[in-house]
Each structure stands twice: as structure tokens, then as C-alpha cells.
Design a protein around this motif. Structure first.
Motif, PDB file in Angstrom:
ATOM      1  N   VAL A 479      24.095   3.970  21.579  1.00 53.08           N
ATOM      2  CA  VAL A 479      24.417   5.368  21.254  1.00 53.08           C
ATOM      3  C   VAL A 479      23.877   5.713  19.874  1.00 53.08           C
ATOM      4  N   PHE A 480      24.084   4.832  18.921  1.00 52.17           N
ATOM      5  CA  PHE A 480      23.579   5.028  17.557  1.00 52.17           C
ATOM      6  C   PHE A 480      22.056   5.073  17.552  1.00 52.17           C
ATOM      7  N   PHE A 481      21.418   4.207  18.323  1.00 47.59           N
ATOM      8  CA  PHE A 481      19.959   4.177  18.420  1.00 47.59           C
ATOM      9  C   PHE A 481      19.421   5.510  18.926  1.00 47.59           C
ATOM     10  N   VAL A 482      20.016   6.019  19.992  1.00 45.38           N
ATOM     11  CA  VAL A 482      19.571   7.301  20.551  1.00 45.38           C
ATOM     12  C   VAL A 482      19.718   8.418  19.519  1.00 45.38           C
ATOM     13  N   HIS A 483      20.835   8.415  18.812  1.00 44.28           N
ATOM     14  CA  HIS A 483      21.103   9.490  17.856  1.00 44.28           C
ATOM     15  C   HIS A 483      20.102   9.500  16.702  1.00 44.28           C
ATOM     16  N   THR A 484      19.720   8.330  16.230  1.00 46.81           N
ATOM     17  CA  THR A 484      18.908   8.258  15.011  1.00 46.81           C
ATOM     18  C   THR A 484      17.402   8.169  15.255  1.00 46.81           C
ATOM     19  N   LEU A 485      16.965   7.610  16.386  1.00 48.89           N
ATOM     20  CA  LEU A 485      15.550   7.267  16.525  1.00 48.89           C
ATOM     21  C   LEU A 485      14.826   7.884  17.719  1.00 48.89           C
ATOM     22  N   VAL A 486      15.544   8.517  18.626  1.00 46.03           N
ATOM     23  CA  VAL A 486      14.882   9.075  19.805  1.00 46.03           C
ATOM     24  C   VAL A 486      14.645  10.568  19.597  1.00 46.03           C
ATOM     25  N   PRO A 487      13.382  11.038  19.634  1.00 46.46           N
ATOM     26  CA  PRO A 487      13.097  12.468  19.480  1.00 46.46           C
ATOM     27  C   PRO A 487      13.227  13.184  20.825  1.00 46.46           C
ATOM     28  N   GLU A 488      13.344  14.501  20.773  1.00 48.86           N
ATOM     29  CA  GLU A 488      13.336  15.294  22.002  1.00 48.86           C
ATOM     30  C   GLU A 488      11.893  15.659  22.333  1.00 48.86           C
ATOM     31  N   THR A 489      11.448  15.343  23.544  1.00 51.10           N
ATOM     32  CA  THR A 489      10.057  15.572  23.938  1.00 51.10           C
ATOM     33  C   THR A 489       9.932  16.591  25.059  1.00 51.10           C
ATOM     34  N   LYS A 490      11.020  17.209  25.428  1.00 51.40           N
ATOM     35  CA  LYS A 490      11.019  18.163  26.544  1.00 51.40           C
ATOM     36  C   LYS A 490      10.019  19.290  26.303  1.00 51.40           C
ATOM     37  N   GLY A 491       9.169  19.568  27.313  1.00 48.69           N
ATOM     38  CA  GLY A 491       8.290  20.724  27.284  1.00 48.69           C
ATOM     39  C   GLY A 491       7.035  20.596  26.457  1.00 48.69           C
ATOM     40  N   LYS A 492       6.813  19.457  25.831  1.00 46.68           N
ATOM     41  CA  LYS A 492       5.631  19.280  24.975  1.00 46.68           C
ATOM     42  C   LYS A 492       4.551  18.510  25.726  1.00 46.68           C
ATOM     43  N   SER A 493       3.298  18.832  25.428  1.00 47.91           N
ATOM     44  CA  SER A 493       2.197  18.046  25.994  1.00 47.91           C
ATOM     45  C   SER A 493       2.198  16.661  25.352  1.00 47.91           C
ATOM     46  N   LEU A 494       1.503  15.718  25.976  1.00 47.27           N
ATOM     47  CA  LEU A 494       1.445  14.362  25.425  1.00 47.27           C
ATOM     48  C   LEU A 494       0.833  14.373  24.024  1.00 47.27           C
ATOM     49  N   GLU A 495      -0.123  15.243  23.824  1.00 48.60           N
ATOM     50  CA  GLU A 495      -0.763  15.312  22.513  1.00 48.60           C
ATOM     51  C   GLU A 495       0.188  15.920  21.470  1.00 48.60           C
ATOM     52  N   GLN A 496       1.045  16.850  21.895  1.00 44.63           N
ATOM     53  CA  GLN A 496       2.035  17.415  20.980  1.00 44.63           C
ATOM     54  C   GLN A 496       3.133  16.409  20.650  1.00 44.63           C
ATOM     55  N   VAL A 497       3.521  15.607  21.639  1.00 42.96           N
ATOM     56  CA  VAL A 497       4.539  14.584  21.394  1.00 42.96           C
ATOM     57  C   VAL A 497       4.074  13.622  20.316  1.00 42.96           C
ATOM     58  N   GLU A 498       2.789  13.305  20.335  1.00 37.79           N
ATOM     59  CA  GLU A 498       2.242  12.395  19.322  1.00 37.79           C
ATOM     60  C   GLU A 498       2.471  12.935  17.910  1.00 37.79           C
ATOM     61  N   LEU A 499       2.389  14.253  17.755  1.00 38.03           N
ATOM     62  CA  LEU A 499       2.572  14.860  16.443  1.00 38.03           C
ATOM     63  C   LEU A 499       4.003  14.745  15.929  1.00 38.03           C
ATOM     64  N   LEU A 500       4.975  14.521  16.818  1.00 34.82           N
ATOM     65  CA  LEU A 500       6.365  14.370  16.388  1.00 34.82           C
ATOM     66  C   LEU A 500       6.541  13.179  15.454  1.00 34.82           C
ATOM     67  N   PHE A 501       5.643  12.214  15.569  1.00 36.41           N
ATOM     68  CA  PHE A 501       5.758  11.000  14.755  1.00 36.41           C
ATOM     69  C   PHE A 501       4.874  11.033  13.514  1.00 36.41           C
ATOM     70  N   GLN A 502       4.134  12.139  13.330  1.00 34.05           N
ATOM     71  CA  GLN A 502       3.352  12.294  12.120  1.00 34.05           C
ATOM     72  C   GLN A 502       4.276  12.715  10.978  1.00 34.05           C
ATOM     73  N   ASP A 503       3.770  12.681   9.769  1.00 29.70           N
ATOM     74  CA  ASP A 503       4.593  12.991   8.595  1.00 29.70           C
ATOM     75  C   ASP A 503       5.108  14.419   8.600  1.00 29.70           C
ATOM     76  N   GLN A 504       4.212  15.387   8.940  1.00 29.51           N
ATOM     77  CA  GLN A 504       4.600  16.792   8.917  1.00 29.51           C
ATOM     78  C   GLN A 504       4.071  17.478  10.167  1.00 29.51           C
ATOM     79  N   PRO A 505       4.726  17.236  11.316  1.00 32.50           N
ATOM     80  CA  PRO A 505       4.265  17.878  12.544  1.00 32.50           C
ATOM     81  C   PRO A 505       4.518  19.374  12.520  1.00 32.50           C
ATOM     82  N   LYS A 506       3.544  20.133  13.016  1.00 34.91           N
ATOM     83  CA  LYS A 506       3.703  21.578  13.109  1.00 34.91           C
ATOM     84  C   LYS A 506       3.222  22.015  14.486  1.00 34.91           C
ATOM     85  N   LEU A 507       4.191  22.352  15.335  1.00 35.67           N
ATOM     86  CA  LEU A 507       3.860  22.781  16.675  1.00 35.67           C
ATOM     87  C   LEU A 507       4.104  24.282  16.774  1.00 35.67           C
TER      88      LEU A 507
END
Length: 524
Positions: A479-507
Motif C-alpha cells: 500500500v505504501f509502495f503504491v502511494h509513493t512510487l506508482v504514477p497515474e498513467t490513465k489516458g496518456k500515450s506511451l511516449e507521454q508516460v515516459e515523460l512522467l519520469f523526467q525531471d520536469q514533465p509538461k504534458l
């Protein structure tokens, strides 16, 4: 000229030669309306055909998971009769059950490489062939040693199939329904488990020398449909881009997207993300070096992707499925028929709730379902531990044990089961996706094998109740792992999901901004 009443509000003159206040001929307006109507119908029809095609691809790509699920389900019952027929020890029983998970990591590692070399589709074919050979060997095995050879081959085939199907489906799916489609493998695993339970129940009354062989042989038949599937489903468009076969990739995208504008946008994103035309891109270090010595963004992807595989299995999900007859026996069941009937009920619950997850994953998102799943599993596992440790073998203990086991597998199917495959197939960049997903499958299978091969021994030492208390504590950590480390990826393209892990993603909406695309191309 004809006067036409207009809902009692006034009259509208319609004449072929008259003009409206915008100075346009009424006949031209009618033509425009007709064209718009035809265009709308064309879009609706294309959307229908597109969805039908991608769902077909998702179903056929998931067929290998029926084999995995069937093996898990059927072995939980077949092991009872194998033990009686071949006179194997409890240690041999644990090895026979658990070795599949350990050996499947070999298949997963091979699969990551073959998926990049020969393609996603033909890696699925290789998985089916290896599994067929292994299942046939097990069916005719005259001894424990030959049985183990077949089991090892099945493990390699399952490892190949388990890692490639989610990757393929994620790469071929439109963003809006990717979660729905990528959860198909988990549906088919559960369907296979349920079929395995039914097979156990149906053939349990046959001779002990024959029944378990028939149970294992039935698992060969789904591979026939896999062969048919290879003539229908296309190759992944993202793999085609990796091979610089851009026109073939465009052709596949035209079949899996609703309009041409989206096709060109997705194709441009894929090319940019992989670095087509970027000379420096292909001078980067090898994929495995990058995974072993990752950049900060890739490190976060690996923590998330490998972590969710770890928690999916370390909380005992496979052990509960494999050893459900043993659990129910400890709870108070007396004979094999009742044990196997209870496992069928568990299989029904497991399969039914994966369907719930399938329809909610793209509506509610990944994280809400993971919260429900991990918190609910923690409650069920701790309650099951309490029941087995303190209530004994009375009717209340039996009822509570069945309720907790069914509840645990149902809640697993709502979140941790399907979303593990969904997330691990969508968070990695294209050049790393197959082999990083393979690494996730390795972690998954190692944890599953460790738990499966130690479950009975651990339970004998600290009791079944104590074992489930340990599982519940690990589930609380998830539960703690999900809360702290799992991002929400709903509705994003695979290429947009990659940006979630960049320093300053801007979608922005469904498009990657130019600055972000350049950052993605040069740094990912």
C-alpha cells in the motif's frame, strides 16, 4: 415556392433558388449537411472497425496466458494424484510446483532479446511451441525425472509468453483503451486457472494413473488457436519503427487508430522517442548496460516496474492458487472432492473480478484500483491468518477461510493482478521496453518460485496462520509502495508516460510539446 411550418414559431421559405441571410444557396447547405452526415457515419464506422480489430489482437495475443493459468490451476489438483501415483516426497512436490516459476525467468530473459530480434508476434509463437513440447512430455512422463523435464520446458514457454503479450498489446493499443486491452492477459490467466480447476474436478474420479495425465494433456489444446492467431494479428508498429520499417508501422497504426491525424501524430511520437534520424541515438550504450547503470529517470522506472512485480508475488498470490487444497484442508475440509469444489469457487471469484477491473481501469485509473486491491488484500490475508491460527476446523473456521481466500483472489484480480502487467508494459521507453519488461517478469517469477517452493515448509514450521500474517504484513507495505512510487498513467500515450519520469514533465492534452519532445529524444 413552398411554405413549410417550423414548429409553430414561424414559416421558412424553401426554394431551390432562394438564399439565406448568409448569402448561400439552401441547396448548398443541404449538400454540406449531407456531407457532414456521411463524414460522421464514416468516422463511427471506422471507430467500430478499429475497436473490433484491436480487441481481436488483444484476445489472440493473450492466448498464451491461458496456458500459464491452466498450468497453475490444474497443478493445484493434479499434484494430489501425481504424489499418489509416482510416490513423490513433499520436497519433490514443492520443487515440481515451484520450479516452473524459477525456470520461467529463463524464458523471460530470452523473450526480451527475441522480442527485439524477431519481433513481438513471433516471440509469442516460440512461446507456444516450447510450452506444447513441455506439456506433451509431462503427459506421458513415466517418472518424476521425466516429469521435471517437461515442467522445465513448460516454464521456459510460460516465461516467453508472460513477458511478451502485455508489451505487444500496450504497443498496439490506442491510449484511451490501453488499460482495458493490456489487462486481457490477466483475464486469460484467470480463465486458464478456472479451466484448470474444472479439469481437476471433472477427471478426479478416473484412475490415479490416468487422471492427472489427462488433466495436463488438456492444456495443449489452446495452442491450436495461437497458431491461427499468427495469421491474423499484425506486428507491433513500435517494433516496426525500431526496424526502420516506417511505412509498415503506419499501415498498422491506420488499423488501430480512429483517424489519420492521430496516426501521423503517434507515428511522429514513436519516431522521435526512438530517435529515428538521430545519429547520436544509436551510439548510446547497450540496453542491458543502460538497465544495469540507469540514468535517474530510468532508475525510477525500474523501481516502479520491478517493485510492482515484487509485491504482486511476495504477498502469496500464486501460493494461494497452487496450494488452495492444502489451505482448505487445514481449515477443515475432509475429502478431495470438496477441496476441489472449493477451489472452483475460488476460481470463479478470481475470474469474475478481473472482468470488473477490465472495465474500470481506463475510467477510474490505475492508482485507485491498486489502493482498493492492496488494502483489501491486507485485510483478507490478516483475517485468514487469524482464522487458521485461532478458529480451528469448525464450521465457522471453514466458512471464514473460504470467504477470505475468495476475497483475497478477487481483490487481487481487481488491482494487483492486471495492473502489474499494464504498468510494466507502459512505463519504459521503446528501446528498453521489451528487455525491461523481461526483467520485471524475472523478478515476478523468482518471487513466485521462492514463495511457492517454500510455502509448505514455512507453514509446517510457523503454521499456516503465521505464514498468512507474514503475507499480510508484506501486503501492507505494498500500500505504501503504491502511494509513493506508482504514477497515474490513465489516458496518456506511451511516449507521454515516459515523460512522467523526467525531471520536469509538461504534458498538454494529447500532444507532446516541442520542447518536451526534444528533451525526450536526446535524454531518454
Amino acid at each position: 415556392m413552398v411554405d413549410v411550418p417550423k414548429n409553430g414559431i414561424g414559416e421558412m421559405n424553401v426554394s431551390h433558388g432562394s438564399k439565406n441571410k448568409y448569402g448561400r444557396m439552401d441547396s448548398e447547405l443541404l449538400d454540406d449537411l449531407g456531407d457532414a452526415f456521411i463524414q460522421h457515419n464514416h468516422q463511427v464506422e471506422r471507430k467500430r472497425i478499429t475497436m473490433k480489430f484491436v480487441i481481436t489482437c488483444g484476445i489472440f495475443a493473450s492466448l498464451n496466458h491461458v496456458l500459464l493459468g491452466y498450468d497453475i490451476g490444474v497443478m493445484s489438483g493434479a499434484i494430489i494424484f501425481i504424489q499418489e501415483d509416482l510416490r513423490i516426497t513433499e520436497v519433490q512436490q514443492e520443487v515440481l510446483v515451484g520450479i516452473l516459476s524459477i525456470v520461467s525467468l529463463v524464458g523471460s530473459l530470452i523473450g526480451g532479446k527475441t522480442a527485439d530480434l524477431i519481433g513481438r508476434k513471433w516471440t509469442m509463437a516460440l512461446a507456444a511451441i516450447v510450452f506444447q513440447i513441455g506439456a506433451a512430455t509431462m503427459t506421458v512422463a513415466p517418472s518424476f525425472e521425466i516429469l521435471m523435464v517437461g515442467r522445465l520446458l513448460c516454464g521456459v514457454g510460460i516465461g516467453l509468453g508472460a513477458m511478451i503479450a502485455p508489451v505487444y498489446i500496450a504497443e498496439i493499443s490506442p491510449s484511451a483503451v490501453r488499460g482495458f486491452l493490456t489487462s486481457f492477459p490477466e483475464i486469460f490467466i484467470n480463465l486458464g486457472i478456472l479451466l484448470g480447476y474444472f479439469s481437476n474436478y471433472m477427471f478426479s474420479d478416473l484412475s490415479v494413473h490416468i487422471n492427472w495425465r489427462i488433466m495436463l494433456a488438456v492444456g495443449i489444446f489452446p495452442s491450436v488457436f495461437i497458431g491461427i492467431a499468427l495469421f491474423i494479428i499484425p506486428e507491433s508498429p513500435r517494433w516496426l519503427v525500431m526496424q526502420n520499417r516506417v511505412e509498415e508501422a503506419r499501415s498498422v497504426l491506420l488499423k488501430t487508430n480512429e483517424n489519420d491525424e492521430t496516426v501521423e501524430e503517434r507515428l511522429a511520437e514513436i519516431q522521435l522517442a526512438y530517435g529515428i534520424g538521430n545519429a547520436d541515438k544509436h551510439e548510446d550504450k547497450a540496453v542491458w548496460n543502460e538497465l544495469l547503470m540507469p540514468a535517474p529517470s530510468v532508475r525510477m522506472m525500474l523501481v516502479t516496474g520491478l517493485g510492482i512485480h515484487f509485491f504482486q508475488q511476495i504477498t502469496g498470490s500464486d501460493a494461494i492458487v497452487y496450494y488452495s487444497p492444502e489451505i482448505f484442508k487445514v481449515a477443515g475440509f475432509k475429502n478431495n472432492s470438496n477441496l476441489l469444489a472449493a477451489t472452483v469457487a475460488m476460481g470463479v471469484a478470481k475470474t469474475a473480478f478481473i472482468l470488473v477491473a477490465t472495465f474500470l481501469i481506463d475510467k477510474l485509473g490505475r492508482k485507485p484500483l491498486l489502493y482498493v486491491s492492496t488494502i483489501g488484500m491486507t485485510i483478507c490475508l490478516s483475517t485468514l491468518g487469524f482464522s487458521l491460527a485461532l478458529l480451528g476446523k469448525g464450521q465457522l473456521g471453514i466458512a471464514l477461510a473460504v470467504l477470505c481466500v475468495c476475497g483475497n483472489v478477487a481483490l487481487f484480480s481487481v488491482g494487483m493482478g492486471p495492473i502489474c502487467g499494464v504498468l510494466s508494459s507502459e512505463i519504459y521507453p521503446l528501446r528498453l521496453r521489451a528487455q525491461a519488461s523481461a526483467l520485471g517478469s524475472v523478478v515476478n517469477r523468482v518471487c513466485s518460485g521462492f514463495v511457492s517452493m517454500s510455502f509448505l515448509s514455512l507453514s509446517r514450521k510457523i503454521t499456516f496462520g503465521g505464514t498468512f500474517f507474514i503475507f499480510s504484513a508484506l501486503s501492507a507495505l505494498s500500500v505504501f509502495f503504491v502511494h509513493t512510487l506508482v504514477p497515474e498513467t490513465k489516458g496518456k500515450s506511451l511516449e507521454q508516460v515516459e515523460l512522467l519520469f523526467q525531471d520536469q514533465p509538461k504534458l498538454q492534452g494529447s500532444k507532446i510539446e516541442t520542447g518536451d519532445a526534444e528533451h525526450l529524444a536526446h535524454n531518454s
